[in-house]
Design a protein around this motif. Structure first.
Motif, PDB file in Angstrom:
ATOM      1  N   THR A  89     -16.810   0.273 -16.460  1.00 34.01           N
ATOM      2  CA  THR A  89     -17.185  -0.019 -15.078  1.00 34.01           C
ATOM      3  C   THR A  89     -18.586  -0.617 -15.055  1.00 34.01           C
ATOM      4  OG1 THR A  89     -15.848   1.840 -14.285  1.00 34.01           O
ATOM      5  CG2 THR A  89     -17.507   0.971 -12.779  1.00 34.01           C
ATOM      6  N   ARG A  97     -17.130  -2.821 -10.409  1.00 34.01           N
ATOM      7  CA  ARG A  97     -15.917  -3.470 -10.888  1.00 34.01           C
ATOM      8  C   ARG A  97     -15.476  -2.827 -12.201  1.00 34.01           C
ATOM      9  NH1 ARG A  97     -13.676  -6.239  -7.057  1.00 34.01           N
ATOM     10  NH2 ARG A  97     -12.553  -7.457  -8.624  1.00 34.01           N
ATOM     11  N   ASP A 120     -11.088  -8.829 -15.395  1.00 36.14           N
ATOM     12  CA  ASP A 120     -11.361  -7.943 -14.269  1.00 36.14           C
ATOM     13  C   ASP A 120     -10.058  -7.238 -13.902  1.00 36.14           C
ATOM     14  OD1 ASP A 120     -11.911  -6.727 -11.839  1.00 36.14           O
ATOM     15  OD2 ASP A 120     -13.205  -8.337 -11.141  1.00 36.14           O
ATOM     16  N   THR A 122      -9.924  -4.442 -11.882  1.00 38.67           N
ATOM     17  CA  THR A 122     -10.216  -3.522 -10.781  1.00 38.67           C
ATOM     18  C   THR A 122      -8.986  -3.277  -9.920  1.00 38.67           C
ATOM     19  OG1 THR A 122     -12.499  -4.342 -10.729  1.00 38.67           O
ATOM     20  CG2 THR A 122     -11.747  -3.073  -8.833  1.00 38.67           C
TER      21      THR A 122
END
Length: 218
Positions: A89, A97, A120, A122
């Protein structure tokens, strides 16, 4: 000619690396950033100058060990390449993110530079967490419903059993004048059976009032 071709190929690969839509980078055997593309810089919200010659462990301590392991992978003898990945993170532009980094040795030397890709994830992680939370909530709701039904079943079964027992006794020895108004189906007891829906049980002789019992309304 061969040198020119080699140079052109290297230049082409470098341009592909720089223009990749996915974050990409190269580490030396010490885990220091030697090259990064624009996508990787944008993912972290850092400039190329802020990343070069910086140790990858600043993103996550475990990545230092992972990079060292990838650098020391011996891929000689036709061994298949091994990709090592980890999630971390990182706060980008004030927002937290979640990224997944995948590392792999870039050569067949016993110790070599390491190439990496950064994605990414997320939305993926949040969706997975939401699904897990929803599953947990559904399981808890189902368990609570089961407990409630068991409790209600027990709480209803006991008094109803007592009531049916009294009704059986009442049918066996009805008060004077009530015999014609009380009916047990097929001459059987009430336990485990039901009262004929077409029959109204007159309760005046039992309760001393004018109430009526209509099984069809139950």
């Amino acid at each position: 000619m061969d040198m020119c071709r080699a140079f052109s190929c290297t230049n082409f690969m470098f341009m592909m690396f720089k223009n990749m839509s996915e974050g990409a980078f190269v580490l030396d055997e010490q885990g220091m950033f030697q090259s990064v593309n624009q996508s990787f810089c944008e993912q972290l919200g850092l400039s190329e100058g802020e990343l070069l010659d910086r140790e990858i462990g600043f993103l996550k301590a475990d990545l230092r060990k992972l990079a060292h392991k990838a650098s020391n992978l011996n891929r000689t003898g036709g061994a298949r390449a091994v990709n090592l990945s980890s999630e971390f993170t990182y706060d980008t532009n004030g927002r937290s993110r979640i990224f997944r980094i995948t590392l792999s040795s870039l050569s067949e030397d016993e110790q070599s530079d390491v190439g990496g890709l950064c994605s990414d994830v997320t939305a993926e992680v949040e969706t997975r967490q939401n699904l897990e939370n929803a599953k947990k909530a559904a399981e808890e709701t189902a368990a609570a419903r089961s407990r409630l039904l068991q409790m209600i079943g027990h709480e209803l079964r006991t008094p109803l059993t007592v009531m049916l027992g009294y009704l059986e006794l009442f049918l066996d020895q009805p008060p004077e004048g009530c015999g014609d108004q009380l009916v047990a189906p097929d001459g059987m007891g009430l336990a485990g059976s039901r009262v004929d829906p077409g029959v109204d049980l007159e309760q005046s002789h039992v309760c001393g009032g004018g109430g009526r019992f209509d099984p069809g309304a139950v």
